[in-house]
Design a protein around this motif. Structure first.
Motif, PDB file in Angstrom:
ATOM      1  N   VAL A 126       0.821  -1.200   0.000  1.00 26.80           N
ATOM      2  CA  VAL A 126       0.000   0.000   0.000  1.00 26.80           C
ATOM      3  C   VAL A 126       0.862   1.259   0.000  1.00 26.80           C
ATOM      4  N   GLU A 127       1.989   1.224   0.718  1.00 32.55           N
ATOM      5  CA  GLU A 127       2.849   2.396   0.837  1.00 32.55           C
ATOM      6  C   GLU A 127       3.429   2.827  -0.509  1.00 32.55           C
ATOM      7  N   VAL A 128       3.575   1.885  -1.448  1.00 35.41           N
ATOM      8  CA  VAL A 128       4.202   2.216  -2.735  1.00 35.41           C
ATOM      9  C   VAL A 128       3.232   2.081  -3.906  1.00 35.41           C
ATOM     10  N   ALA A 129       1.955   1.902  -3.627  1.00 34.55           N
ATOM     11  CA  ALA A 129       0.981   1.695  -4.702  1.00 34.55           C
ATOM     12  C   ALA A 129       0.966   2.863  -5.673  1.00 34.55           C
ATOM     13  N   GLY A 130       1.054   4.084  -5.165  1.00 43.78           N
ATOM     14  CA  GLY A 130       1.080   5.257  -6.038  1.00 43.78           C
ATOM     15  C   GLY A 130       2.290   5.249  -6.956  1.00 43.78           C
ATOM     16  N   ASP A 131       3.449   4.899  -6.404  1.00 46.47           N
ATOM     17  CA  ASP A 131       4.665   4.825  -7.215  1.00 46.47           C
ATOM     18  C   ASP A 131       4.577   3.697  -8.230  1.00 46.47           C
ATOM     19  N   PHE A 132       3.989   2.583  -7.823  1.00 47.97           N
ATOM     20  CA  PHE A 132       3.812   1.456  -8.743  1.00 47.97           C
ATOM     21  C   PHE A 132       2.924   1.886  -9.911  1.00 47.97           C
ATOM     22  N   GLU A 133       1.839   2.564  -9.600  1.00 46.75           N
ATOM     23  CA  GLU A 133       0.940   3.032 -10.647  1.00 46.75           C
ATOM     24  C   GLU A 133       1.645   4.029 -11.561  1.00 46.75           C
ATOM     25  N   ALA A 134       2.447   4.921 -10.986  1.00 45.55           N
ATOM     26  CA  ALA A 134       3.196   5.897 -11.796  1.00 45.55           C
ATOM     27  C   ALA A 134       4.170   5.181 -12.726  1.00 45.55           C
ATOM     28  N   THR A 135       4.779   4.107 -12.259  1.00 47.92           N
ATOM     29  CA  THR A 135       5.698   3.334 -13.102  1.00 47.92           C
ATOM     30  C   THR A 135       4.951   2.698 -14.265  1.00 47.92           C
ATOM     31  N   VAL A 136       3.785   2.133 -14.004  1.00 47.67           N
ATOM     32  CA  VAL A 136       2.982   1.516 -15.060  1.00 47.67           C
ATOM     33  C   VAL A 136       2.572   2.570 -16.081  1.00 47.67           C
ATOM     34  N   VAL A 137       2.140   3.733 -15.609  1.00 50.33           N
ATOM     35  CA  VAL A 137       1.746   4.814 -16.516  1.00 50.33           C
ATOM     36  C   VAL A 137       2.948   5.246 -17.363  1.00 50.33           C
ATOM     37  N   ALA A 138       4.122   5.369 -16.744  1.00 52.38           N
ATOM     38  CA  ALA A 138       5.328   5.760 -17.484  1.00 52.38           C
ATOM     39  C   ALA A 138       5.671   4.731 -18.554  1.00 52.38           C
ATOM     40  N   MET A 139       5.534   3.447 -18.239  1.00 52.16           N
ATOM     41  CA  MET A 139       5.798   2.397 -19.228  1.00 52.16           C
ATOM     42  C   MET A 139       4.810   2.487 -20.387  1.00 52.16           C
ATOM     43  N   GLN A 140       3.545   2.768 -20.072  1.00 55.36           N
ATOM     44  CA  GLN A 140       2.534   2.914 -21.126  1.00 55.36           C
ATOM     45  C   GLN A 140       2.824   4.128 -21.995  1.00 55.36           C
ATOM     46  N   GLU A 141       3.229   5.231 -21.370  1.00 53.30           N
ATOM     47  CA  GLU A 141       3.568   6.434 -22.128  1.00 53.30           C
ATOM     48  C   GLU A 141       4.780   6.195 -23.018  1.00 53.30           C
ATOM     49  N   LYS A 142       5.759   5.453 -22.518  1.00 51.67           N
ATOM     50  CA  LYS A 142       6.944   5.130 -23.314  1.00 51.67           C
ATOM     51  C   LYS A 142       6.538   4.330 -24.551  1.00 51.67           C
ATOM     52  N   GLU A 143       5.699   3.321 -24.344  1.00 54.18           N
ATOM     53  CA  GLU A 143       5.251   2.494 -25.469  1.00 54.18           C
ATOM     54  C   GLU A 143       4.459   3.333 -26.472  1.00 54.18           C
ATOM     55  N   THR A 144       3.648   4.267 -25.988  1.00 56.71           N
ATOM     56  CA  THR A 144       2.887   5.158 -26.877  1.00 56.71           C
ATOM     57  C   THR A 144       3.838   6.000 -27.716  1.00 56.71           C
ATOM     58  N   ARG A 145       4.883   6.540 -27.082  1.00 56.03           N
ATOM     59  CA  ARG A 145       5.865   7.352 -27.825  1.00 56.03           C
ATOM     60  C   ARG A 145       6.611   6.523 -28.866  1.00 56.03           C
ATOM     61  N   ILE A 146       6.931   5.303 -28.529  1.00 55.49           N
ATOM     62  CA  ILE A 146       7.609   4.423 -29.494  1.00 55.49           C
ATOM     63  C   ILE A 146       6.713   4.189 -30.702  1.00 55.49           C
ATOM     64  N   GLN A 147       5.440   3.892 -30.453  1.00 55.90           N
ATOM     65  CA  GLN A 147       4.504   3.657 -31.553  1.00 55.90           C
ATOM     66  C   GLN A 147       4.313   4.923 -32.398  1.00 55.90           C
ATOM     67  N   GLN A 148       4.259   6.077 -31.751  1.00 55.40           N
ATOM     68  CA  GLN A 148       4.134   7.336 -32.485  1.00 55.40           C
ATOM     69  C   GLN A 148       5.368   7.588 -33.350  1.00 55.40           C
ATOM     70  N   ALA A 149       6.553   7.275 -32.827  1.00 55.39           N
ATOM     71  CA  ALA A 149       7.791   7.455 -33.594  1.00 55.39           C
ATOM     72  C   ALA A 149       7.822   6.515 -34.794  1.00 55.39           C
ATOM     73  N   LYS A 150       7.365   5.286 -34.622  1.00 49.50           N
ATOM     74  CA  LYS A 150       7.308   4.343 -35.750  1.00 49.50           C
ATOM     75  C   LYS A 150       6.352   4.840 -36.823  1.00 49.50           C
ATOM     76  N   GLN A 151       5.206   5.371 -36.399  1.00 55.58           N
ATOM     77  CA  GLN A 151       4.244   5.911 -37.353  1.00 55.58           C
ATOM     78  C   GLN A 151       4.834   7.110 -38.104  1.00 55.58           C
ATOM     79  N   ALA A 152       5.538   7.973 -37.379  1.00 59.54           N
ATOM     80  CA  ALA A 152       6.155   9.145 -38.012  1.00 59.54           C
ATOM     81  C   ALA A 152       7.231   8.706 -39.009  1.00 59.54           C
ATOM     82  N   ALA A 153       7.987   7.672 -38.669  1.00 62.53           N
ATOM     83  CA  ALA A 153       9.016   7.166 -39.582  1.00 62.53           C
ATOM     84  C   ALA A 153       8.378   6.617 -40.858  1.00 62.53           C
TER      85      ALA A 153
END
Length: 174
Positions: A126-153
């Protein structure tokens, strides 16, 4: 039985724990696995089949059973990475826990039959749930940026040469 302590889980980054550094001229040291912590509630339902064995096994047979369950659940849960534990592994591990606990109880002549095992909760502490969620969101954002870069290429390749196939052919010639 509830397991309220934190369990050690392998990290999703350690897909191959036996990977070694195969660079020429270097010894091949083993990579050190990273770990994650998880809180989990494991419930075990059991039936006392041999009452005399149950009462003679220990002064507090419930505590002995709890220790057996905690030990085996912890050992088995470590085989899974934390992401899998929160998803598909939760169902896969139940039979393994039931069989391991039953075998250990049989060896100690506890006189019980493990009827059912359930993991009712598996989550980051429970003490780190917020940080865990932030990590998951960051991983999702990273994957979104990768997909956007592939589309732009791809868009750039088509705009430059007319098609991806033509771009690949010209790139091969270059």
């Amino acid at each position: 039985l509830n397991i309220d302590e934190l369990l050690i889980c392998s990290s999703p980054q350690d897909v191959d724990r036996n990977a070694t550094d195969s660079s020429p001229g270097k010894a091949n040291p083993r990579k050190v696995p990273s770990v994650s912590l998880a809180a989990s509630d494991v419930h075990i339902q059991y039936r006392i089949d041999q009452l005399l064995d149950w009462v003679h096994a220990s002064a507090t047979p419930e505590d002995l059973l709890r220790k057996i369950a905690e030990t085996h659940a912890s050992r088995l849960i470590y085989r899974y990475d934390i992401d899998a534990l929160f998803t598909e592994a939760r169902l896969e591990i139940l039979d393994d826990i039931r069989n391991a606990v039953q075998s250990a109880c049989n060896e100690r002549n506890l006189g019980i039959k493990v009827v059912h095992v359930a993991i009712t909760a598996a989550h980051p502490p429970v003490e780190v749930a917020g940080d865990f969620e932030a990590t998951v969101v960051a991983m999702q954002e990273k994957e979104t940026r990768i997909q956007q870069a592939k589309q732009a290429a791809l868009r750039s390749q088509v705009e430059t040469t007319g098609s991806v196939k033509t771009f690949a052919r010209l790139a091969g010639l270059a």
